[in-house]
Motif scaffolding. Structure first.
Motif, PDB file in Angstrom:
ATOM      1  N   LEU A 424       9.760  -0.671  13.711  1.00 51.69           N
ATOM      2  CA  LEU A 424       9.591  -1.296  12.119  1.00 51.69           C
ATOM      3  C   LEU A 424       8.591  -0.358  11.539  1.00 51.69           C
ATOM      4  O   LEU A 424       7.715  -0.744  10.641  1.00 51.69           O
ATOM      5  CB  LEU A 424       8.785  -2.760  12.149  1.00 51.69           C
ATOM      6  CG  LEU A 424       9.907  -3.647  12.853  1.00 51.69           C
ATOM      7  CD1 LEU A 424       9.383  -5.211  13.037  1.00 51.69           C
ATOM      8  CD2 LEU A 424      11.154  -3.668  11.836  1.00 51.69           C
ATOM      9  N   THR A 425       8.438   0.744  11.842  1.00 50.42           N
ATOM     10  CA  THR A 425       7.631   1.945  11.216  1.00 50.42           C
ATOM     11  C   THR A 425       8.302   3.281  11.245  1.00 50.42           C
ATOM     12  O   THR A 425       9.089   3.867  12.121  1.00 50.42           O
ATOM     13  CB  THR A 425       6.145   2.169  12.387  1.00 50.42           C
ATOM     14  OG1 THR A 425       5.619   0.969  12.403  1.00 50.42           O
ATOM     15  CG2 THR A 425       5.414   3.082  11.821  1.00 50.42           C
ATOM     16  N   HIS A 486      10.326  -5.234   5.994  1.00 50.43           N
ATOM     17  CA  HIS A 486       9.134  -4.229   6.481  1.00 50.43           C
ATOM     18  C   HIS A 486       9.158  -2.951   5.616  1.00 50.43           C
ATOM     19  O   HIS A 486       9.120  -1.950   6.207  1.00 50.43           O
ATOM     20  CB  HIS A 486       9.020  -4.054   7.809  1.00 50.43           C
ATOM     21  CG  HIS A 486       8.465  -5.162   8.593  1.00 50.43           C
ATOM     22  ND1 HIS A 486       7.187  -5.157   9.244  1.00 50.43           N
ATOM     23  CD2 HIS A 486       8.998  -6.169   9.003  1.00 50.43           C
ATOM     24  CE1 HIS A 486       7.004  -6.359   9.992  1.00 50.43           C
ATOM     25  NE2 HIS A 486       8.254  -6.996   9.744  1.00 50.43           N
ATOM     26  N   ARG A 489       6.435  -0.268   5.412  1.00 52.10           N
ATOM     27  CA  ARG A 489       6.228   0.887   6.738  1.00 52.10           C
ATOM     28  C   ARG A 489       7.605   1.598   6.696  1.00 52.10           C
ATOM     29  O   ARG A 489       7.672   2.550   7.601  1.00 52.10           O
ATOM     30  CB  ARG A 489       5.839   0.338   7.735  1.00 52.10           C
ATOM     31  CG  ARG A 489       4.478  -0.459   7.798  1.00 52.10           C
ATOM     32  CD  ARG A 489       3.966  -0.530   9.227  1.00 52.10           C
ATOM     33  NE  ARG A 489       4.684  -1.404  10.148  1.00 52.10           N
ATOM     34  CZ  ARG A 489       4.326  -2.757  10.036  1.00 52.10           C
ATOM     35  NH1 ARG A 489       3.611  -3.358   9.729  1.00 52.10           N
ATOM     36  NH2 ARG A 489       5.343  -3.271  11.111  1.00 52.10           N
TER      37      ARG A 489
END
Length: 566
Positions: A424-425, A486, A489
């Motif tokens: 999730l980045t 998300h 990010r």
């Protein structure tokens, strides 16, 4: 005029008056189809002056239904149908049940028999595919998730109606109507119908999906545009007619499956383009033929009955459908779109009414009321689509039940806490998991690039979750959906959905939550591509340009290899 020229006379009158009244309707800021219906009333037997051949007009309209359903099949794959089965199948069946019960209740109040009420209610429950498609295409949402659900819903309705048309003669005797003297049992009739429909579907999926695309390629190799257009039309009408004669299914359903199997060919886009002018012309004949069947005197003799019928069609079954869609946890916009799609009746309703009268189940008045309801609901339907957005805002502002339903936590609308942080980045947010989205996802997986899918189809999101792929359900134009993906990010957002209506909102929301996000968009329209580049600043891929570019690069690489070889 000699009777040998009745076909030419009917076509000329229908198209001529259709054009005249269609232009008048547009000048009055009304949908053109209202003008087509008015043209039918003018040249029909219920008004003085010239009268066209109603029988011929009905047959010409049937060709229009075939061609239109064929066009839908060319854009609607079996995967699309299976993707929406969990909402379309239970939704259509329950909605038919609710609308039929309303019709039976009205018929009982008017003193009609149970058989009359059953036929009447079934006729009110079945929406017109022709009207729906015109509405979806005019708004550019035929290929959207809402459009696929609405089309899938009506395909299920058509299948149910096919069963009803075969079972009704067997039920006529017990319901107080005429019988043909045969002793065919209900279960035997049901079994025969299911066997016929199953055989037809199996034939089309096993044999048809290989045979008909191959045939189209053979014709295309002749380099004759005339032969190709003829092959497309012959396939649509021929398969529709053959399916009716050999398997007992409706012309419309046969043409729909013909389009679905021809879609397997790479020439499907060309087939759709070549058949478009004929589809438009014959769809006009459909609306004109509906108007020809209408007797305006029913509005004078039974105004309250007509009002009751219209209320059931526009509000009764539409509200039932909206509740069902919301109960299945789909968004409010989807529920209202499906409701607007079903708020009319058409071709199958007329067939059911005619069969009911021939079997002695329904009085002639019932057919007049059904036609009145069809005319009014078809004329009003475009206005209902226009009211979708205002109604959605009003319900959210004034309906406590809707607010509670939308506020109720949806497990598929939130990412599980078990998703690893590294996924999730710097991830890709992939909006849409259709044909293009699946190919992008497969390549990202092969390259080891993490991604989160945002998709409106609950079944697809549920499937991805079971495969441990992060996915959330919802419209990516809504901030809550992108927040769950998300987006703050993420490195890139790829909009792979064909629904370009909400693209600008999606990109604006994404950049508000993540100013550094890079956006990638797909489109098939050059004007739309130019507008998206100007308005959003994102990278826009135009389907035809990418295809041409890849082919050119391959040609150049091939030529260089040939030079090195020499």
């Amino acid at each position: 005029m000699h009777h040998e020229l009745s076909l030419i006379t009917t076509i000329a009158a229908a198209l001529g008056f259709g054009l005249l009244f269609g232009m008048l309707a547009v000048r009055l800021k009304l949908p053109a189809l209202v003008g087509y219906l008015a043209a039918g009333i003018v040249i029909g037997p219920a008004t003085p002056g010239f009268v066209a051949d109603v029988g011929l007009a009905s047959q010409l309209a049937e060709i229009g239904v075939m061609l239109l359903m064929f066009g839908v099949g060319l854009h609607f794959s079996l995967r699309d149908l299976l993707d929406v089965r969990r909402i379309a199948l239970p939704g259509a069946v329950l909605q038919i049940g609710v609308a039929t019960a309303m019709g039976i209740g009205m018929a009982h109040f008017w003193g009609w028999s149970l058989g009359a009420g059953l036929v009447f209610g079934l006729a009110l429950s079945v929406a017109s595919t022709v009207v729906l498609l015109r509405a979806l295409e005019s708004r550019g949402i035929l290929d959207s998730m809402n459009g696929r659900i609405a089309v899938g819903w009506l395909v299920v309705e058509d299948l149910v109606t096919v069963l009803v048309l075969v079972l009704l003669p067997a039920l006529a005797g017990p319901l107080g109507g005429k019988t043909d003297g045969g002793d065919t049992s209900l279960w035997l009739a049901l079994g025969k119908t299911l066997l016929q429909v199953g055989a037809f579907v199996a034939f089309m999926l096993i044999v048809g999906r290989k045979l008909f695309p191959w045939f189209l390629w053979k014709v295309a190799k002749t380099n004759s545009r005339e032969l190709f257009t003829l092959a497309v039309i012959a396939a649509a009408v021929g398969i529709a007619y053959g399916s009716s004669e050999l398997f007992g299914v409706s012309f419309a359903l046969g043409a729909f499956f013909a389009g679905m199997v021809l879609r397997e060919s790479d020439l499907s886009h060309r087939a759709a383009e070549e058949s478009l002018p004929l589809r438009d012309a014959f769809s006009v004949l459909f609306f004109v033929s509906v108007g020809m069947l209408f007797d305006p005197m029913v509005l004078v003799e039974s105004p309250m009955k007509v009002l009751a019928v219209v209320l059931v069609i526009i509000f009764g079954k539409s509200i039932a459908a909206m509740v069902l869609v919301l109960a299945l946890r789909y968004p409010l916009n989807t529920a209202i779109t499906v409701s607007a799609s079903l708020a009319q009746i058409g071709e199958f309703s007329f067939i059911l009414a005619a069969l009911g009268i021939s079997l002695g189940l329904m009085p002639q008045e019932g057919q007049s009321l059904i036609l009145a309801g069809a005319i009014i609901s078809i004329a009003v339907n475009p206005l209902l689509f226009t009211a979708i957005e205002p109604l959605q805002r009003w319900l959210r502002a004034n309906s406590e039940a809707v607010r509670k339903l939308e506020a109720n936590p949806d497990p598929l609308a939130e990412l599980p806490m078990t998703v690893p942080h590294e996924k999730l980045t710097g991830q890709v947010v992939l909006v849409g998991y259709g044909r293009v989205g699946r190919m992008i996802a497969a390549e990202l997986t092969a390259q080891g690039v993490p991604y989160v899918v945002a998709e409106q189809n609950r079944e697809l999101v549920d499937m991805l979750r079971r495969q441990d792929q992060p996915a959330v359900v919802g419209n990516a134009a809504e901030p809550a959906v992108l927040i769950q993906a998300h987006i703050a990010r993420a490195a890139v957002m790829v909009i792979a959905t064909p629904d370009t209506f909400h693209v600008r909102t999606m990109i604006e929301t994404a950049k508000m939550l993540n100013p550094g996000i890079r956006c990638v968009v797909r489109t098939h329209n050059e004007q739309e591509a130019a507008l998206l580049r100007t308005d959003t600043g994102g990278k826009v891929f135009l389907g035809e340009q990418e295809l041409a570019g890849n082919m050119t690069r391959y040609v150049i690489a091939t030529l260089k290899e040939a030079e090195h070889a020499h």
